[in-house]
Design a protein around this motif. Structure first.
Motif, short mmCIF file in Angstrom:
data_model
loop_
_atom_site.label_atom_id
_atom_site.label_comp_id
_atom_site.label_asym_id
_atom_site.label_seq_id
_atom_site.Cartn_x
_atom_site.Cartn_y
_atom_site.Cartn_z
N UNK A 194 0.79 -1.21 -0.26
CA UNK A 194 0.40 -0.05 -0.09
C UNK A 194 1.06 0.87 0.00
N UNK A 195 1.41 1.47 -0.90
CA UNK A 195 2.46 3.07 -1.15
C UNK A 195 1.78 3.96 -1.42
N UNK A 196 0.34 3.50 -2.53
CA UNK A 196 -0.01 3.49 -3.40
C UNK A 196 -0.78 3.49 -3.45
N UNK A 197 -2.27 3.25 -4.16
CA UNK A 197 -3.61 2.45 -5.45
C UNK A 197 -2.99 2.08 -6.50
N UNK A 198 -2.55 0.67 -6.43
CA UNK A 198 -2.01 0.15 -8.06
C UNK A 198 -2.91 0.39 -9.16
N UNK A 199 -2.56 -0.38 -9.95
CA UNK A 199 -3.93 0.36 -11.32
C UNK A 199 -4.82 -0.46 -11.91
N UNK A 200 -4.71 -1.60 -11.34
CA UNK A 200 -6.21 -3.13 -11.01
C UNK A 200 -6.43 -2.99 -10.47
N UNK A 201 -8.07 -4.47 -10.34
CA UNK A 201 -9.08 -4.50 -9.41
C UNK A 201 -8.45 -4.96 -8.46
N UNK A 205 -7.77 -3.47 -4.80
CA UNK A 205 -8.72 -4.60 -3.14
C UNK A 205 -7.67 -4.26 -2.08
N UNK A 206 -6.24 -4.97 -2.57
CA UNK A 206 -5.42 -5.26 -1.56
C UNK A 206 -5.05 -4.45 -1.15
N UNK A 207 -4.79 -3.44 -1.48
CA UNK A 207 -4.31 -2.22 -0.90
C UNK A 207 -5.93 -1.90 -0.09
N UNK A 208 -6.81 -1.54 -0.18
CA UNK A 208 -7.68 -0.77 0.62
C UNK A 208 -8.12 -2.03 1.95
N UNK A 209 -7.71 -3.49 2.06
CA UNK A 209 -7.26 -4.16 3.03
C UNK A 209 -6.23 -3.47 3.87
N UNK A 210 -4.71 -3.41 3.21
CA UNK A 210 -4.00 -2.97 3.71
C UNK A 210 -4.04 -1.38 4.36
N UNK A 211 -4.52 -0.75 4.03
CA UNK A 211 -5.39 0.32 4.69
C UNK A 211 -6.60 0.65 5.48
N UNK A 212 -6.93 -0.67 5.66
CA UNK A 212 -8.28 -1.07 6.45
C UNK A 212 -7.30 -1.31 7.77
N UNK A 213 -6.58 -2.51 7.70
CA UNK A 213 -5.41 -2.82 8.83
C UNK A 213 -4.58 -1.60 9.90
N UNK A 215 -5.47 1.14 9.90
CA UNK A 215 -7.10 2.31 10.06
C UNK A 215 -7.29 3.20 9.67
N UNK A 216 -7.24 3.42 8.46
CA UNK A 216 -8.07 4.17 6.86
C UNK A 216 -8.60 3.58 6.01
N UNK A 217 -10.12 4.46 6.48
CA UNK A 217 -11.39 4.12 5.86
C UNK A 217 -10.31 5.41 4.77
N UNK A 218 -9.86 4.51 3.11
CA UNK A 218 -10.07 5.18 2.08
C UNK A 218 -11.30 4.86 1.13
N UNK A 219 -11.88 4.73 1.52
CA UNK A 219 -13.27 5.08 0.49
C UNK A 219 -13.70 6.72 0.11
N UNK A 220 -13.19 7.57 0.60
CA UNK A 220 -13.01 8.96 -0.30
C UNK A 220 -12.86 9.09 -1.72
N UNK A 221 -11.95 8.51 -1.38
CA UNK A 221 -11.03 8.16 -2.65
C UNK A 221 -12.11 7.62 -3.74
N UNK A 222 -12.07 6.09 -3.15
CA UNK A 222 -12.37 4.96 -4.18
C UNK A 222 -13.34 5.18 -4.71
#
Length: 275
Positions: A194-201, A205-213, A215-222
């Motif tokens: 999770x250095x950033x959002x990769x290009x593929x789904x 999804x892997x980055x979203x899960x890592x950010x969630x671990x 404690x970050x809600x990144x849905x304002x981006x996604x």
């Protein structure tokens, strides 16, 4: 947010702004010329794309950079919606809610302003999430961009691509590397870090899960992508020349020497590049 009075977004910026006497921007006696904490952080440079500065406000009026989604040949800095958004954005300087031109240089980017307490909010790209999350003494929160006249937020959508140099002596090896980087395996590996959002789904999804671990809600981006609430980076020819022409305009607007209507003449010079 609206270009007329900034709506509830400007009201929030006013509340977050504090002058050197401890008076908030929405209180009587506030001094906009002597500010201890600005409501909104500033990039050292505000350029012709405004990717992490003015673009979400202009795009949320329904304005677009060019006459086509990609490879347009006519810029639209002469649109009244753009002019209104620019007048509002740089007008925040006069109100004391946004730093004046030159207040913060390259050594004091947005993350330094947040960490130092000289600004309360920053507009940054998703590639900066980890940087901000690693700031010592900062409890990070991620909020959606404000909705504009179109009825919802609009975020610039941009990405990078892997390329192979024509001068490379190892084109076949480079091609295999590029193919691997585009694979689900590589995208999964990048996403898990999770250095950033990769290009593929898969990677995203892997980055979203890592950010969630973390404690970050990144849905304002996604959510912007999922809802189709994005505007494309201006993909055009002559970008270096456009940047040179328009930098003067944005600097002068930030210095409060010109207003949005003055961009019309700069727009003519930009469009002349395509004639």
């Amino acid at each position: 947010m609206n270009p007329e009075d900034g709506g509830t977004f400007e009201q929030m910026l006013a509340r977050l702004t504090v002058d050197t006497n401890g008076v908030r921007g929405d209180e009587d006696g506030f001094d906009p010329t002597s500010v201890a904490r600005y409501g909104l952080a500033a990039d050292p440079v505000v350029d012709y794309t405004g990717q992490t500065s003015w673009s979400p406000f202009a795009l949320s009026t329904g304005w677009t950079f060019t006459d086509k989604d990609t490879w347009g040949t006519r810029f639209q800095y002469d649109d009244e919606r753009f002019a209104a958004a620019i007048d509002w954005y740089f007008g925040l300087v006069d109100k004391g809610f946004f730093p004046p031109f030159g207040m913060f240089g390259d050594s004091s980017p947005a993350q330094a302003q947040i960490q130092g307490g000289t600004s309360a909010l920053a507009i940054v790209g998703s590639w900066m999430i980890t940087t901000f999350n690693n700031l010592e003494g900062v409890e990070l929160g991620i909020a959606p961009l404000p909705a504009g006249p179109v009825g919802h937020p609009v975020s610039m959508f941009n990405g990078l691509g892997d390329s192979i140099s024509m001068q490379s002596e190892k084109k076949e090896e480079a091609a295999r590397l590029v193919a691997f980087l585009a694979s689900d395996e590589a995208q999964q590996l990048i996403g898990e870090r999770a250095p950033f959002f990769p290009a593929t789904d898969v990677g995203t999804e892997a980055a979203i899960a890592r950010y969630d671990e973390m404690g970050l809600d990144v849905t304002p981006y996604t959510d912007r992508v999922a809802n189709g609430e994005t505007g494309l980076y201006p993909l055009v020819e002559n970008s270096a020349s456009i940047a040179q022409i328009m930098q003067t305009a944005f600097d002068q607007a930030w210095m409060r020497q010109i207003d949005g209507a003055d961009f019309f003449s700069f727009n003519d010079r930009v469009n002349a590049l395509f004639d």
